[in-house]
Design a protein around this motif. Structure first.
Motif, PDB file in Angstrom:
ATOM      1  N   ALA A  20      -4.443  55.403 -48.330  1.00 30.57           N
ATOM      2  CA  ALA A  20      -3.135  55.692 -47.742  1.00 30.57           C
ATOM      3  C   ALA A  20      -2.767  54.629 -46.704  1.00 30.57           C
ATOM      4  CB  ALA A  20      -3.126  57.082 -47.106  1.00 30.57           C
ATOM      5  N   GLY A  21      -3.739  54.233 -45.895  1.00 23.91           N
ATOM      6  CA  GLY A  21      -3.481  53.212 -44.883  1.00 23.91           C
ATOM      7  C   GLY A  21      -3.103  51.878 -45.482  1.00 23.91           C
ATOM      8  N   VAL A  22      -3.823  51.449 -46.509  1.00 27.95           N
ATOM      9  CA  VAL A  22      -3.541  50.166 -47.155  1.00 27.95           C
ATOM     10  C   VAL A  22      -2.150  50.177 -47.783  1.00 27.95           C
ATOM     11  CG1 VAL A  22      -4.183  48.712 -49.139  1.00 27.95           C
ATOM     12  CG2 VAL A  22      -5.927  49.445 -47.511  1.00 27.95           C
ATOM     13  N   LEU A  23      -1.834  51.243 -48.511  1.00 25.90           N
ATOM     14  CA  LEU A  23      -0.512  51.317 -49.141  1.00 25.90           C
ATOM     15  C   LEU A  23       0.600  51.412 -48.089  1.00 25.90           C
ATOM     16  CD1 LEU A  23      -1.316  53.663 -52.152  1.00 25.90           C
ATOM     17  CD2 LEU A  23      -0.973  51.179 -52.180  1.00 25.90           C
TER      18      LEU A  23
ATOM     19  N   VAL B 189      -9.849  43.755 -47.521  1.00 22.74           N
ATOM     20  CA  VAL B 189      -9.291  44.548 -46.410  1.00 22.74           C
ATOM     21  C   VAL B 189      -9.821  44.015 -45.083  1.00 22.74           C
ATOM     22  CG1 VAL B 189      -9.285  46.837 -45.330  1.00 22.74           C
ATOM     23  CG2 VAL B 189      -8.796  46.608 -47.768  1.00 22.74           C
ATOM     24  N   ILE B 190     -11.081  43.661 -45.042  1.00 23.42           N
ATOM     25  CA  ILE B 190     -11.643  43.107 -43.804  1.00 23.42           C
ATOM     26  C   ILE B 190     -11.021  41.740 -43.508  1.00 23.42           C
ATOM     27  CG2 ILE B 190     -13.772  42.227 -42.755  1.00 23.42           C
ATOM     28  CD1 ILE B 190     -15.178  44.656 -44.209  1.00 23.42           C
ATOM     29  N   SER B 191     -10.798  40.924 -44.543  1.00 19.29           N
ATOM     30  CA  SER B 191     -10.163  39.619 -44.302  1.00 19.29           C
ATOM     31  C   SER B 191      -8.704  39.779 -43.883  1.00 19.29           C
ATOM     32  CB  SER B 191     -10.282  38.715 -45.528  1.00 19.29           C
ATOM     33  OG  SER B 191      -9.476  39.172 -46.572  1.00 19.29           O
ATOM     34  N   MET B 192      -8.048  40.855 -44.357  1.00 18.49           N
ATOM     35  CA  MET B 192      -6.671  41.127 -43.901  1.00 18.49           C
ATOM     36  C   MET B 192      -6.655  41.341 -42.394  1.00 18.49           C
ATOM     37  SD  MET B 192      -4.164  41.035 -45.985  1.00 18.49           S
ATOM     38  CE  MET B 192      -2.882  42.108 -45.407  1.00 18.49           C
ATOM     39  N   PHE B 193      -7.652  42.075 -41.912  1.00 15.23           N
ATOM     40  CA  PHE B 193      -7.721  42.288 -40.467  1.00 15.23           C
ATOM     41  C   PHE B 193      -7.819  40.951 -39.735  1.00 15.23           C
ATOM     42  CE2 PHE B 193     -10.537  42.228 -36.803  1.00 15.23           C
ATOM     43  CZ  PHE B 193      -9.724  42.881 -35.887  1.00 15.23           C
TER      44      PHE B 193
END
Length: 186
Positions: A23-26, A101-105
């Motif tokens: 949900a967070g990613v979307l 997701v970690i690299s997005m951060f």
């Protein structure tokens, strides 16, 4: 459903972390797409990026917790209906999602902190800038952030397609397990 994973099903913690991160990613993707078109005079011009950054920190924290939980509490064994290549693709997709997701951060962090300002999380705490002397860091991080976002969404679409294939074509319990439902007996 138990708190921990069993040999045949996921537990509450794994299921909860999966769906919270999903949900967070979307949500972050949608918010990111929407906010890049805001103008300076829009009332959300400052609020949307602040919200995006704060939720991003929460999502990456949940993703790290999910990774730690997965390492400490292995997932259920694959179903007999899963072929070798399906298991390999699933492992690759999961590994990529964790890494991306970690690299997005980190790319988002460098966009925000490249000029020396801290990254504030809901104005409760801040993450200080640690690398500020690299010319063009904000721009490079921005390009990486955008590409990684679209890559994550592409992998999520494949992940969803795979889950739906297992549910409707193979008629196995793959999706039921991640929904926290009892695996059906075969």
């Amino acid at each position: 459903m138990a708190l921990k994973n069993s040999a045949s099903s996921y537990g509450y913690i794994a299921v909860g972390l999966h769906w919270l991160v999903a949900a967070g990613v979307l949500g972050l993707f949608g918010l990111g797409i929407w906010m890049v078109d805001l103008t300076y005079y829009d009332s959300w011009y400052k609020t949307a990026p602040d919200l995006h950054r704060s939720i991003g920190v929460i999502v990456v924290t949940l993703m790290v917790l999910r990774l730690v939980w997965r390492l400490a509490n292995p997932p259920p064994r694959p179903l007999a209906s899963h072929s070798f290549w399906e298991r390999r693709i699933a492992h690759l997709a999961h590994a990529l999602l964790y890494a991306l997701v970690i690299s997005m951060f980190f790319s988002g962090y460098f966009i925000t902190t490249a000029k020396g300002q801290a990254l504030y999380v809901f104005e409760v705490f801040s993450l200080p800038a640690i690398i500020t002397d690299v010319e063009g860091l904000e721009d490079v991080a921005g390009v990486i952030h955008e590409w990684v976002a679209y890559t994550i969404i592409a992998i999520v679409c494949l992940h969803v397609a795979g889950a739906l294939k297992h549910h409707f074509v193979d008629r196995d319990s793959t999706l039921r397990r991640m929904l926290g439902m009892t695996p059906k007996k075969v």
